[in-house]
Design a protein around this motif. Sequence first.
Motif: not given
Length: 391
Positions: A206-211, A215-218, A272-275, A321-323
């Motif tokens: 999620s920290r890679s601009p190219i990715l 798409f999102g990775i939570s 738990q969902e966290l960054e 986890c992907s979108d």
Amino acid sequence: MATPSSSSSSSATATATPHVVICGGGVIGACTAYFLSTKSSSAPRITIIERSSIACGASGKAGGFLAFDWCSPPLSDLARASFLLHGSLSLALSGVSAYGYRPLHTISLPIHPHPPHRQSPPRSLPSWIDAPTAGPPRTIGTPETTAQVHPYLFTQTLISASSAEVVIGEVARVEVVQDRATAVVLKDGREIPAHAVVLALGPWSSRSPILSSLFGISTLKAHSIVLRPRDPNAISPHALFLSYQDSPGAPTLDPEVYPRPTGEVYICGMSQELEVPEDPSTIEGDPESIKMLHKIAGKVSSHLKDGEAEVVAEQACFLPCSDDGLPVIGEMPGIEKCYVATGHSCWGILNGPATGAAVAELILEGRSTTVDITPFSPSRFLGRRKGKVAV
Ligand SMILES: Cc1cc2nc3c(=O)[nH]c(=O)nc-3n(C[C@H](O)[C@H](O)[C@H](O)COP(=O)(O)OP(=O)(O)OC[C@H]3O[C@@H](n4cnc5c(N)ncnc54)[C@H](O)[C@@H]3O)c2cc1C
């Protein structure tokens, strides 16, 4: 992580031996390196760039549980192929290092924290499990369908066997020249020329601009403890999937317990969902979650009670986890020779081998034959999100 550039002076395209640069030293990067080294008679030069240390994230702190037929389509083919590859890898690599592969029984068990009456555990349970149960145990896996590895040792073993060069450094960006990946640039300014780049950054995708432009990775934080009981021989190879309610009205938890051939017992849960923080070495477990895992361990077995077992580790790590909940595997649309393999969620140790084999085939042969990875292509996100890959 990608920048346009008109300069190709450092490009690997001019050099003779193909060079594949893998960003991320987790299980997905390790499996990709291993299969790149074995799939072709003329294996490419392989470099793994890892920010902290090999398997410092989930790949070193996971349970390592493997199941043949627990995933539904389209993941089922990847899981079945991976499960079979785990079996053959354990034979091929046993001379290199033992990494704790073994088939095992798997039981689902509802635990009662406060049984109304003194209650004996059902006789069908292995003797080390003296938990008060809230219902009958259920066999959910046999040694034919479930197995385990020690994920840290597995990841290390594959990287050693691949003979990849490991560079410790932080990937800052992928150099792209005329829509083709040509190099990886590190934060400290080093530039590593590449014929192909694989982004296997797990939760840090999620920290890679190219990715993240496509798409999102939570990220989900999960906790685990590792205990060494006084008498490891008393613990049989049975993986446990528990349901546990600490008190009436409290949420039902679903911790997992994995005895390991190393004599340790691994217990995980409390997610738990966290960054994800930027630096993997700063990730620590939340004390309340760790305390709850110790409490549950003590309920399951008197061998695992506080004071009865040595505490080997108390830790946390993040799941990618992907979108849409599926892994993302394939060449990035619009950027030739830039591949992604991420989003494996709670099945990255299981699905690492077929993922690594497929990415290696894609790079070396232009298509994957181990398993059909079309359902996992990053192209599925085109038009769904921002639609254009950041280069
Ligand atoms: C508690 C828990 C239990 C689990 N149990 C199981 C299980 O029993 N079975 C199973 O199949 N799966 C399990 N999983 C899931 C599995 O661990 C993951 O799916 C898998 O480890 C993901 O691997 P990865 O290589 O994609 O990511 P990671 O292991 O996170 O590796 C990514 C690597 O990239 C590096 N990196 C990131 N950014 C950069 C950068 N800019 N430059 C350089 N390096 C970078 C990181 O330092 C890291 O080492 C579990 C996960 C958790 C959290």
